[in-house]
Scaffold this motif. Sequence first.
Motif, PDB file in Angstrom:
ATOM      1  N   THR A 373      18.997 -15.638 -57.369  1.00 36.87           N
ATOM      2  CA  THR A 373      19.951 -15.759 -56.311  1.00 36.87           C
ATOM      3  C   THR A 373      19.567 -16.724 -55.430  1.00 36.87           C
ATOM      4  OG1 THR A 373      18.344 -14.168 -55.221  1.00 36.87           O
ATOM      5  CG2 THR A 373      20.037 -13.299 -56.274  1.00 36.87           C
ATOM      6  N   GLY A 374      18.374 -17.145 -55.313  1.00 37.56           N
ATOM      7  CA  GLY A 374      17.844 -18.312 -54.360  1.00 37.56           C
ATOM      8  C   GLY A 374      18.493 -19.872 -55.101  1.00 37.56           C
ATOM      9  N   ARG A 375      18.446 -19.945 -56.246  1.00 40.79           N
ATOM     10  CA  ARG A 375      18.811 -21.237 -56.947  1.00 40.79           C
ATOM     11  C   ARG A 375      20.163 -21.437 -57.369  1.00 40.79           C
ATOM     12  NH1 ARG A 375      14.358 -23.365 -59.918  1.00 40.79           N
ATOM     13  NH2 ARG A 375      15.904 -25.152 -60.476  1.00 40.79           N
ATOM     14  N   LEU A 376      20.634 -20.034 -57.654  1.00 38.99           N
ATOM     15  CA  LEU A 376      21.967 -20.050 -58.378  1.00 38.99           C
ATOM     16  C   LEU A 376      22.959 -19.255 -57.561  1.00 38.99           C
ATOM     17  CD1 LEU A 376      21.128 -20.209 -62.134  1.00 38.99           C
ATOM     18  CD2 LEU A 376      21.854 -22.079 -60.711  1.00 38.99           C
ATOM     19  N   PRO A 377      23.151 -19.512 -56.373  1.00 39.74           N
ATOM     20  CA  PRO A 377      24.126 -18.548 -55.666  1.00 39.74           C
ATOM     21  C   PRO A 377      25.305 -18.230 -56.427  1.00 39.74           C
ATOM     22  CG  PRO A 377      24.104 -20.478 -54.519  1.00 39.74           C
ATOM     23  CD  PRO A 377      22.893 -20.472 -55.613  1.00 39.74           C
ATOM     24  N   GLY A 378      26.001 -19.275 -57.291  1.00 37.72           N
ATOM     25  CA  GLY A 378      27.344 -19.121 -57.618  1.00 37.72           C
ATOM     26  C   GLY A 378      27.284 -18.365 -59.328  1.00 37.72           C
ATOM     27  N   LEU A 379      25.884 -17.976 -59.589  1.00 38.57           N
ATOM     28  CA  LEU A 379      25.982 -17.343 -60.918  1.00 38.57           C
ATOM     29  C   LEU A 379      26.966 -16.247 -61.245  1.00 38.57           C
ATOM     30  CD1 LEU A 379      24.057 -17.733 -63.366  1.00 38.57           C
ATOM     31  CD2 LEU A 379      22.825 -15.507 -62.416  1.00 38.57           C
ATOM     32  N   ARG A 380      27.707 -16.395 -62.288  1.00 42.28           N
ATOM     33  CA  ARG A 380      28.771 -15.316 -62.674  1.00 42.28           C
ATOM     34  C   ARG A 380      28.671 -15.288 -64.308  1.00 42.28           C
ATOM     35  NH1 ARG A 380      30.853 -19.993 -61.310  1.00 42.28           N
ATOM     36  NH2 ARG A 380      32.427 -21.136 -62.452  1.00 42.28           N
ATOM     37  N   LEU A 381      29.485 -14.253 -64.764  1.00 38.84           N
ATOM     38  CA  LEU A 381      29.478 -14.028 -66.123  1.00 38.84           C
ATOM     39  C   LEU A 381      30.321 -15.001 -66.563  1.00 38.84           C
ATOM     40  CD1 LEU A 381      29.673  -9.947 -66.353  1.00 38.84           C
ATOM     41  CD2 LEU A 381      27.706 -11.319 -66.840  1.00 38.84           C
ATOM     42  N   ALA A 382      29.899 -15.527 -67.764  1.00 38.53           N
ATOM     43  CA  ALA A 382      30.882 -16.462 -68.636  1.00 38.53           C
ATOM     44  C   ALA A 382      31.939 -15.718 -69.483  1.00 38.53           C
ATOM     45  CB  ALA A 382      29.903 -17.416 -69.359  1.00 38.53           C
ATOM     46  N   ARG A 383      31.530 -14.489 -69.601  1.00 38.63           N
ATOM     47  CA  ARG A 383      32.446 -13.375 -70.555  1.00 38.63           C
ATOM     48  C   ARG A 383      32.529 -12.138 -70.048  1.00 38.63           C
ATOM     49  NH1 ARG A 383      29.822 -12.836 -76.298  1.00 38.63           N
ATOM     50  NH2 ARG A 383      29.820 -14.793 -76.146  1.00 38.63           N
ATOM     51  N   PRO A 384      33.555 -11.546 -70.114  1.00 39.15           N
ATOM     52  CA  PRO A 384      33.659  -9.987 -69.417  1.00 39.15           C
ATOM     53  C   PRO A 384      32.978  -9.061 -70.185  1.00 39.15           C
ATOM     54  CG  PRO A 384      35.782 -10.879 -69.915  1.00 39.15           C
ATOM     55  CD  PRO A 384      34.979 -11.817 -70.590  1.00 39.15           C
ATOM     56  N   ALA A 385      32.271  -8.227 -69.124  1.00 47.78           N
ATOM     57  CA  ALA A 385      31.364  -7.387 -69.598  1.00 47.78           C
ATOM     58  C   ALA A 385      31.526  -6.664 -70.825  1.00 47.78           C
ATOM     59  CB  ALA A 385      30.692  -6.486 -68.491  1.00 47.78           C
ATOM     60  N   ALA A 386      32.986  -6.266 -70.926  1.00 46.34           N
ATOM     61  CA  ALA A 386      33.567  -5.466 -72.135  1.00 46.34           C
ATOM     62  C   ALA A 386      33.457  -6.256 -73.365  1.00 46.34           C
ATOM     63  CB  ALA A 386      34.704  -5.075 -71.697  1.00 46.34           C
ATOM     64  N   GLU A 387      33.301  -7.433 -73.529  1.00 46.70           N
ATOM     65  CA  GLU A 387      33.107  -8.152 -74.431  1.00 46.70           C
ATOM     66  C   GLU A 387      31.831  -8.723 -75.047  1.00 46.70           C
ATOM     67  OE1 GLU A 387      35.683 -11.587 -73.949  1.00 46.70           O
ATOM     68  OE2 GLU A 387      37.591 -10.325 -73.527  1.00 46.70           O
ATOM     69  N   LEU A 388      30.755  -8.073 -74.464  1.00 44.38           N
ATOM     70  CA  LEU A 388      29.471  -8.523 -74.653  1.00 44.38           C
ATOM     71  C   LEU A 388      29.106  -7.847 -75.854  1.00 44.38           C
ATOM     72  CD1 LEU A 388      27.993  -8.744 -71.142  1.00 44.38           C
ATOM     73  CD2 LEU A 388      28.412 -10.762 -72.600  1.00 44.38           C
ATOM     74  N   ASP A 389      27.983  -8.406 -76.706  1.00 41.34           N
ATOM     75  CA  ASP A 389      27.431  -7.743 -77.829  1.00 41.34           C
ATOM     76  C   ASP A 389      26.220  -7.147 -77.489  1.00 41.34           C
ATOM     77  OD1 ASP A 389      29.679  -8.294 -79.663  1.00 41.34           O
ATOM     78  OD2 ASP A 389      28.925 -10.316 -79.884  1.00 41.34           O
TER      79      ASP A 389
END
Length: 406
Positions: A373-389
Amino acid sequence: MTCPHAAAAAVGTVRAYPFGDHVDLRLDPDYAELRATSPVARVRMPYGGDAWLLTRHADVKKASADPRLSMHAAADHDVPRAAPRALDSVGLMGMPPESHARLRRLVSRAFTARRVAALRPRITEITHDLVDAMVADGGPADLVSRLALPLPTAVICEMLGIPRTDQHVFRAFTEALMSASRFTEEQVAQAAEEYADYLRGYVAQRRAHPEDDLISALIEARDEGGRLSEDELLMLTGGMLVGGHETTANQLAGQALVLLDDRARYERLVADPGLIPATVEELLRYVPLWASVGPSRVATEDVEIGGVTIRAGEAVVYSLASANRDETVFDAPDDVVLDRAANPHIAFGQGPHFCLGAPLARAELQCALEALTGRLPGLRLARPAAELDWHRGMLVRGLVELPVTW
């Protein structure tokens, strides 16, 4: 206490267990139904026959602290269980109570809150090094392989004095040990033999050239103090190496997924990092670890739990995940409340088998969220959660990968 008709329902009905093949973070709705109607329920386990399943917070806490419900008595392949093998037949938790208490005292000093606090600057340094490398390589990146797994692995390796370059050996054993159906019993046995050979060789090396690490301290306790046997030395070393990274890695990946799947949660931590300790506790409560339940216990004499008499010789299993969603203990238990004030979760267990590494796991989880959270405030999923393995055929829930970008 359970009402009479609920107790009768528990006794009269045997359900097939587990209730579903959930490998992600969802809990089967049957747990909520059982908490309401049959909190001590008779279930047919995948291996070994029928057992009692406890789903309420109060019952799990009470049973966890009751010495009459014994893991040592359950360290047998014929006991009803979730795993194809008895997980603790050769481990610390499956030992006789006197030996278990003696060995816990021996290693618990390494994991006290004070010791972990002293270690925290190094945990923070390792965390930032991993984030630095991930950022330098650019996104998208897999948060499992770049942070969730290497962080606890690096920390426990340093504590024990194990080279990180040897992690392939204990990773192979860990995956085999945690297998429900992913590996054959022959593959599990081979991984265990290779792991034992590695540990014997490394202990011999450390015995010849001791250093300031936990393995050297255990060798000294073995050779000079006579406080543990050679087999106990190997068992403790191997157990700490496995337990010190696997569960924290899966928990960290799961916590990151929960925060990023609803980015308002993550953004709130970015804006208010003071919430991170409470958030870690809430996500420990919310994110399930076991695919179903952990090791079985066996009653050594008659025990009453939740108004149901468990007879001597009968097996008992607990759902920590269900207990941590108990409506009578937690307001809005199926919601993620980052600033939950009262949070008596039992994610680390209770009683004599309370997780020794809880302070270390908490520190690693907090340091990871602080760095992200301190270093990467823009962190986000690169793939929808429903598609994760998710890993399948395993006893614990774990993401194969968690692709992120920033």
